[in-house]
Design a protein around this motif. Structure first.
Motif, short mmCIF file in Angstrom:
data_model
loop_
_atom_site.label_atom_id
_atom_site.label_comp_id
_atom_site.label_asym_id
_atom_site.label_seq_id
_atom_site.Cartn_x
_atom_site.Cartn_y
_atom_site.Cartn_z
N ASP A 54 65.96 -19.10 -40.65
CA ASP A 54 66.37 -18.96 -42.05
C ASP A 54 67.39 -20.03 -42.46
O ASP A 54 67.55 -20.32 -43.64
N LYS A 55 68.06 -20.62 -41.49
CA LYS A 55 69.06 -21.65 -41.78
C LYS A 55 68.45 -23.04 -41.94
O LYS A 55 69.12 -23.96 -42.39
N LEU A 56 67.17 -23.17 -41.57
CA LEU A 56 66.53 -24.48 -41.73
C LEU A 56 66.42 -24.82 -43.21
O LEU A 56 66.12 -23.95 -44.03
N PRO A 57 66.61 -26.09 -43.56
CA PRO A 57 66.59 -26.48 -44.97
C PRO A 57 65.18 -26.45 -45.56
O PRO A 57 64.27 -27.11 -45.05
N LEU A 58 65.03 -25.68 -46.61
CA LEU A 58 63.75 -25.57 -47.30
C LEU A 58 63.31 -26.91 -47.89
O LEU A 58 62.12 -27.14 -48.11
N THR A 59 64.25 -27.80 -48.09
CA THR A 59 63.94 -29.10 -48.69
C THR A 59 63.34 -30.09 -47.68
O THR A 59 62.86 -31.14 -48.08
N LYS A 60 63.35 -29.75 -46.40
CA LYS A 60 62.81 -30.63 -45.37
C LYS A 60 61.37 -30.24 -45.04
O LYS A 60 61.08 -29.10 -44.67
N LYS A 61 60.47 -31.20 -45.16
CA LYS A 61 59.05 -30.95 -44.93
C LYS A 61 58.78 -30.43 -43.52
O LYS A 61 58.00 -29.50 -43.34
N ASP A 62 59.40 -31.02 -42.51
CA ASP A 62 59.19 -30.58 -41.12
C ASP A 62 59.66 -29.15 -40.90
O ASP A 62 59.03 -28.39 -40.17
N ALA A 63 60.76 -28.78 -41.53
CA ALA A 63 61.27 -27.41 -41.41
C ALA A 63 60.29 -26.42 -42.03
O ALA A 63 60.02 -25.36 -41.46
#
Length: 141
Positions: A54-63
């Motif tokens: 849940d802490k991974l950035p939603l704005t990062k495609k890989d995440a």
């Protein structure tokens, strides 16, 4: 910990060793893992993993790609009276599981491998164990 050999039946059921069933609890989560195996997490560990994801950035495609891939195949499973779980066709296909499988205890999870893939992985890891250990900068024996 440990390595156990069991068979996958034609309905996608596999026995989870009694040693692991106690640690996994009445139900646990199984999903796609790394290196072509399946990961199984006790609910408490799954919840911790979810908090990290849940802490991974939603704005990062890989995440976004990683979380979609990881969550989309995740399933909560329960044991039947024989200590078996039922694996979905998509999980069986992902891990290329055939009749002979290996269930491995790894820290806070179990891994389910096709026996041939496990043997290949194990042989490669054994052949390169010293080299691999030298590259692990944050670990001391």
């Amino acid at each position: 910990m440990g390595e156990f050999h069991h068979t996958l039946d034609n309905k996608g059921r596999i026995i989870i060793p009694a040693k692991f069933r106690k640690s996994l609890g009445e139900s646990f989560v199984i999903t796609r893992g790394m290196d072509g195996c399946l990961f199984g997490y006790p609910m408490l560990q799954w919840e911790k993993l979810e908090a990290q994801l849940d802490k991974l950035p939603l704005t990062k495609k890989d995440a976004r790609a990683f979380t979609r891939f990881f969550y989309s195949a995740a399933a909560e499973v329960e044991f039947d009276k024989q200590g078996r779980i039922n694996l979905s066709a998509s999980l069986v296909g992902f891990a290329k599981l055939t009749k002979n499988c290996v269930i491995v205890g790894v820290s806070d999870r179990i891994e389910i491998w096709d026996e041939q893939r496990w043997n290949e992985f194990s042989q490669e890891a054994e052949d390169n164990f010293e080299e691999i250990s030298e590259k692990m900068t944050d670990f001391d024996f």
